[in-house]
Design an enzyme around this catalytic site. Sequence first.
Site, PDB file in Angstrom:
ATOM      1  N   GLN A 196       0.840  -1.200   0.000  1.00  0.00           N
ATOM      2  CA  GLN A 196       0.000   0.000   0.000  1.00  0.00           C
ATOM      3  C   GLN A 196       0.879   1.256   0.000  1.00  0.00           C
ATOM      4  OE1 GLN A 196      -2.146  -0.735   3.677  1.00  0.00           O
ATOM      5  NE2 GLN A 196      -0.228  -1.225   4.718  1.00  0.00           N
ATOM      6  N   HIS A 235      -7.892   3.875  19.917  1.00  0.00           N
ATOM      7  CA  HIS A 235      -7.051   2.880  20.587  1.00  0.00           C
ATOM      8  C   HIS A 235      -7.555   2.503  21.975  1.00  0.00           C
ATOM      9  CE1 HIS A 235      -4.001   4.395  17.522  1.00  0.00           C
ATOM     10  NE2 HIS A 235      -4.280   3.150  17.206  1.00  0.00           N
ATOM     11  N   ASP A 239       0.761   0.987  13.752  1.00  0.00           N
ATOM     12  CA  ASP A 239       1.105   2.283  14.367  1.00  0.00           C
ATOM     13  C   ASP A 239       1.475   2.136  15.839  1.00  0.00           C
ATOM     14  OD1 ASP A 239      -1.376   2.380  15.918  1.00  0.00           O
ATOM     15  OD2 ASP A 239      -2.362   2.889  14.048  1.00  0.00           O
ATOM     16  N   ASP A 288      -7.055  -5.102  14.460  1.00  0.00           N
ATOM     17  CA  ASP A 288      -6.895  -3.654  14.273  1.00  0.00           C
ATOM     18  C   ASP A 288      -6.517  -3.435  12.812  1.00  0.00           C
ATOM     19  OD1 ASP A 288      -6.297  -0.991  14.476  1.00  0.00           O
ATOM     20  OD2 ASP A 288      -4.592  -1.234  15.834  1.00  0.00           O
TER      21      ASP A 288
END
Lengths: 278, 278
Positions: free
Chosen positions: B31, B63, B87, B156
């Site tokens: 990506q 989060h 992340d 996630d």
Amino acid sequence: MTEFYQEITPGGYGIAIKRKKTLFSEQSPFQKVEVFESDSTLGRVLTLDDLMMTTEGDEFHYHEMIAHIPMMHHKSPKTVLVIGGGDGGTVREVLKHDTVEKVILCEIDGMVIDACKKYLPTISCELDNPKCEILVEDAIEYIKNKENMFDIILIDSTDPMGPGEGLFTEEFYTNVKRSLKPGGIVAAQSESPFVNKEEIKKMYTLLKKVFPICATYTSNIPTYPGGYWAWAFCSETVEPLSYWDERRGEAITKTCKIYNKDYHNARFALPNYLKELL
Amino acid sequence: MTEFYQEITPGGYGIAIKRKKTLFSEQSPFQKVEVFESDSTLGRVLTLDDLMMTTEGDEFHYHEMIAHIPMMHHKSPKTVLVIGGGDGGTVREVLKHDTVEKVILCEIDGMVIDACKKYLPTISCELDNPKCEILVEDAIEYIKNKENMFDIILIDSTDPMGPGEGLFTEEFYTNVKRSLKPGGIVAAQSESPFVNKEEIKKMYTLLKKVFPICATYTSNIPTYPGGYWAWAFCSETVEPLSYWDERRGEAITKTCKIYNKDYHNARFALPNYLKELL
């Protein structure tokens, strides 16, 4: 090239909506009133002084919350005052409660009412209901001499600047309190908890001077800053979540896109950052 | 002229953020990975294939919710798997729980991890924690042969297109279930209830085939479509709101900007339109 309506908060971010066509745009004595057709699932959009007020596609997020949370805390709300709210969405929700005998809409700007009647009929549809009385006047003056008149007052105002500014003062809140009947409840839109931290703090400081009970409830609104909105819940005697009418609650839920008993009960649970602010 | 980052959903509206400077922009094998400095209170912004992933200013909304809601439903979560989440924000929240002995981050794209370590240190700060093991590999393959390994699995992921697509299949969910220990819980990001109605419906249809208990919880996220987000809560044995550890809850709340016990308890109350969808 696609044209966008953008509303960027002082924080430097905000909402963008594909814009198709302006349907109405005029300067009233109070503000610029505009309705445009968006090229989006939100449909038509009402702005005042270029600030987002409501859209056909997501208006229920706001109107169900400002109306039903306080209305369902009252044992039998008969007389309701809506301050501002010229689009009619709050009146529409209030009139879903079969206890209501009269709702007075006190909106300073007749042009807002007229534009919404013409261009936003799904929102303004109950403004011609015989139970609804429309007063095109300044709520600050209107409320000055009232006493013991309303079961519920909903302050469906614009932001605390421009024509809405006087609706965020201690004097105004004191007059609002005096005009409530015993057991009465006020709900007031109180800006974005994430974006308008200073405004919220100032507003609740004033409200808490006036009302012995002053709580906050929140919900999601897709097109408002931060996608999240707060309302003040104020009363002299009624605590949050102290009353629930099963029959009326079920009837209202059937007509709503969001509102139900569980959702109602969850609204006063606040994030840490908002609790610290208040 | 001000430059804006805009993410417009297929519905024709979305978020706009003032853009200052691109800090990182490269095409990985999976990506386009980009971090830009916004000219806004949101600070730095991570996008993948030009879709908003997280911002320094509002990342806690996502989060805290993906981590603490499932974690607090487990009596003693020791081993946690985070799928995606390069992340590091989810790992950071998981490690706030003092019961945790090991968290494995399985992220397919090492470039995301590297870019976040360099440009988003407040989010990625716990990726070097000795309790955290990072696997740069495809979670679909990784999970295939695992059994009885994890107390908590947090999916996630990005949206159900591109590299994230295989994380939204019945086969994947079945493998996830097998890799859970008894009493284990899965939480998975499940898109915007207001904007991604079809995607949500499809995802929950698959999840419900696999997990006997499959609930939904929601919260506000300012920079995600509609300002509102949903997560699936899945387990073989653990019902929503069936367990609460007062000591751990208090400790976690102290470190959070949103999360607290009341907020936790309110998360499973859904709007009518979402209940009808599921």
